[in-house]
Enzyme design. Structure first.
Site, PDB file in Angstrom:
ATOM      1  N   ARG A  58      31.104  81.730  27.873  1.00 20.67           N
ATOM      2  CA  ARG A  58      32.033  81.248  26.855  1.00 20.67           C
ATOM      3  C   ARG A  58      31.357  80.398  25.780  1.00 20.67           C
ATOM      4  O   ARG A  58      31.528  80.633  24.597  1.00 20.67           O
ATOM      5  CB  ARG A  58      33.091  80.345  27.507  1.00 20.67           C
ATOM      6  CG  ARG A  58      34.337  81.024  27.949  1.00 20.67           C
ATOM      7  CD  ARG A  58      34.958  80.168  29.047  1.00 20.67           C
ATOM      8  NE  ARG A  58      34.064  80.239  30.192  1.00 20.67           N
ATOM      9  CZ  ARG A  58      34.149  81.157  31.123  1.00 20.67           C
ATOM     10  NH1 ARG A  58      35.107  82.036  31.070  1.00 20.67           N
ATOM     11  NH2 ARG A  58      33.297  81.223  32.112  1.00 20.67           N
ATOM     12  N   THR A  59      30.595  79.399  26.229  1.00 16.55           N
ATOM     13  CA  THR A  59      30.064  78.432  25.260  1.00 16.55           C
ATOM     14  C   THR A  59      29.102  79.102  24.289  1.00 16.55           C
ATOM     15  O   THR A  59      29.172  78.907  23.085  1.00 16.55           O
ATOM     16  CB  THR A  59      29.398  77.255  25.996  1.00 16.55           C
ATOM     17  OG1 THR A  59      30.321  76.745  26.941  1.00 16.55           O
ATOM     18  CG2 THR A  59      28.993  76.151  25.043  1.00 16.55           C
ATOM     19  N   LYS A  86       6.432  80.048  30.301  1.00 17.36           N
ATOM     20  CA  LYS A  86       4.966  79.987  30.439  1.00 17.36           C
ATOM     21  C   LYS A  86       4.498  78.547  30.580  1.00 17.36           C
ATOM     22  O   LYS A  86       3.309  78.268  30.501  1.00 17.36           O
ATOM     23  CB  LYS A  86       4.295  80.632  29.219  1.00 17.36           C
ATOM     24  CG  LYS A  86       4.631  82.090  29.036  1.00 17.36           C
ATOM     25  CD  LYS A  86       3.910  82.648  27.805  1.00 17.36           C
ATOM     26  CE  LYS A  86       4.434  84.025  27.449  1.00 17.36           C
ATOM     27  NZ  LYS A  86       4.164  84.353  26.039  1.00 17.36           N
ATOM     28  N   ARG A 108      21.745  73.803  25.439  1.00 18.14           N
ATOM     29  CA  ARG A 108      22.234  73.571  26.809  1.00 18.14           C
ATOM     30  C   ARG A 108      21.016  73.456  27.711  1.00 18.14           C
ATOM     31  O   ARG A 108      20.089  74.270  27.634  1.00 18.14           O
ATOM     32  CB  ARG A 108      23.124  74.723  27.278  1.00 18.14           C
ATOM     33  CG  ARG A 108      23.387  74.649  28.778  1.00 18.14           C
ATOM     34  CD  ARG A 108      24.455  75.601  29.237  1.00 18.14           C
ATOM     35  NE  ARG A 108      25.767  75.157  28.811  1.00 18.14           N
ATOM     36  CZ  ARG A 108      26.906  75.718  29.219  1.00 18.14           C
ATOM     37  NH1 ARG A 108      26.867  76.731  30.064  1.00 18.14           N
ATOM     38  NH2 ARG A 108      28.067  75.270  28.803  1.00 18.14           N
ATOM     39  N   HIS A 136      29.507  67.356  28.099  1.00 18.71           N
ATOM     40  CA  HIS A 136      29.780  68.666  27.507  1.00 18.71           C
ATOM     41  C   HIS A 136      30.836  68.397  26.420  1.00 18.71           C
ATOM     42  O   HIS A 136      32.014  68.712  26.587  1.00 18.71           O
ATOM     43  CB  HIS A 136      30.306  69.603  28.596  1.00 18.71           C
ATOM     44  CG  HIS A 136      30.347  71.054  28.210  1.00 18.71           C
ATOM     45  ND1 HIS A 136      30.107  71.496  26.927  1.00 18.71           N
ATOM     46  CD2 HIS A 136      30.599  72.165  28.946  1.00 18.71           C
ATOM     47  CE1 HIS A 136      30.217  72.814  26.906  1.00 18.71           C
ATOM     48  NE2 HIS A 136      30.515  73.243  28.111  1.00 18.71           N
TER      49      HIS A 136
HETATM   50  N1  ASP Z   1      31.447  75.954  31.819  1.00 20.35           N
HETATM   51  C1  ASP Z   1      31.515  74.559  32.209  1.00 20.35           C
HETATM   52  C2  ASP Z   1      30.139  73.910  32.128  1.00 20.35           C
HETATM   53  O1  ASP Z   1      29.212  74.499  31.611  1.00 20.35           O
HETATM   54  C3  ASP Z   1      32.159  74.372  33.517  1.00 20.35           C
HETATM   55  C4  ASP Z   1      31.495  75.003  34.690  1.00 20.35           C
HETATM   56  O2  ASP Z   1      30.422  75.586  34.582  1.00 20.35           O
HETATM   57  O3  ASP Z   1      32.098  74.905  35.773  1.00 20.35           O
HETATM   58  O4  ASP Z   1      29.980  72.787  32.572  1.00 20.35           O
END
Ligand code: ASP
Length: 319
Positions: A58-59, A86, A108, A136
């Site tokens: 999703r993100t 590497k 991320r 987040h």
């Molecule tokens: N998608 C959210 C996160 O990246 C929640 C999860 O992974 O449970 O933290």
């Protein structure tokens, strides 16, 4: 302007007015996204790089779409093919990318604090797309927008956050944001899944789901973050579902019009009943995904404005 931040590293540094400014702008992007032609030129000519060192569906998709709808050139850096494999450090990789003059860097990373560290080294705007157990921020903002639209306000609500609080950056960012906006936050889960020092958070803590849900306006479920667990935190998934899984019977303790949320990915039959998750009269899980794109557009738009102003001021100072 009431949004001053140069980066979006977490909810912690944001002022409540900055949160409101961002959500108001996101509302306009919800409208844009519902049109057939979904285009703005807020990021025209700018370069956005997405660096995801941890899996994401999703993100990542939502940041990519958000950047494209705002007219940016968007590059997704695939970490599996990168020099990080590497042995290059995160900072080296960031410095290399920085030399290519990105304007927005979406990151991320599995380590808490890694994104803040990186933001100190680069001269573009950095957005935290989730760092370890830390924060987040865009998730909490999209949750806030979903709540505000469903309930008509974002204050004086009772919000129950349930499940694996200890390992969840979503819970952390949400409880900071909801606290700043003057809501009552309850944390529900087994004591093994509560973070150390939870008593200092200023939330009510419950290990009994029904007692915790009593009178709640919003019920936010969390996934068990098994990838962050090193040992047994629950007796079994079956037992966990029995005590903490959200189903219609437990939800009946919340307010009659309480909404059900989940950041995804969902484990049906572990933390939530599948039928309830799909019940469009109670669940706003699909709305959360829709709000995600709009919130990320708003966040990048505001950061880009600040970046242009900052660079403009720097250039003026040079002459
Ligand atoms: N998608 C959210 C996160 O990246 C929640 C999860 O992974 O449970 O933290």
């Amino acid at each position: 302007m009431t949004f001053r931040a140069r980066h979006l590293l977490g909810i912690e540094p944001l002022h409540p007015l900055e949160i409101t400014t961002l959500l108001d702008l996101a509302d306009t992007y919800v409208d844009l996204n519902r049109r057939t032609i979904k285009h703005s030129d807020a990021l025209a000519g700018m370069t956005q790089i997405n660096m995801f060192f941890e899996n994401s569906t999703r993100t990542q998709a939502s940041f990519e779409l958000a950047g494209k709808r705002l007219g940016a050139d968007v590059m997704n850096m695939s970490v599996s093919q990168s020099s990080v494999k590497k042995g290059e450090t995160l900072i080296d990789t960031a410095m290399t990318l920085n030399a290519m003059h990105p304007d927005l860097l979406v990151v991320r990373h599995q380590n808490s604090g890694a994104v803040n560290q990186l933001a100190e080294k680069v001269n573009c705007a950095v957005l935290n797309a989730g760092d370890g157990k830390h924060e987040h921020p865009t998730q909490a903002l999209l949750d806030a927008l979903t709540i505000r639209r469903a309930k008509g306000r974002l204050h004086r609500l009772t919000v129950a956050i349930c499940g694996d609080i200890a390992h969840s950056r979503v819970a952390r960012s949400n409880l900071i944001l909801l606290g700043k906006m003057e809501n009552r936050v309850r944390l529900i889960g087994p004591p093994t899944l509560m973070p150390a020092g939870v008593a200092e958070f200023g939330c009510e803590v419950y290990d009994d789901m029904k007692a915790g849900l009593e009178g709640a306006d919003v019920v936010m479920m969390l996934r068990l973050q098994k990838e962050r667990m090193d040992g047994a935190f629950i007796p079994s998934e079956r037992e966990y579902y029995h005590r903490y899984g959200l189903d219609a019977e437990k939800l009946a303790f919340a307010k009659e019009d309480a909404i059900v949320m989940h950041p995804g990915p969902m484990n049906r039959g572990v933390e939530i009943d599948g039928t309830l998750a799909d019940d469009i009269n109670r669940s706003v899980i699909q709305e959360q995904v829709e709000m995600g794109v709009a919130v990320r557009m708003a966040a990048m738009d505001l950061l880009a404005r600040n970046l242009k102003a900052h660079r403009g001021a720097e250039a003026a100072g040079e002459h």
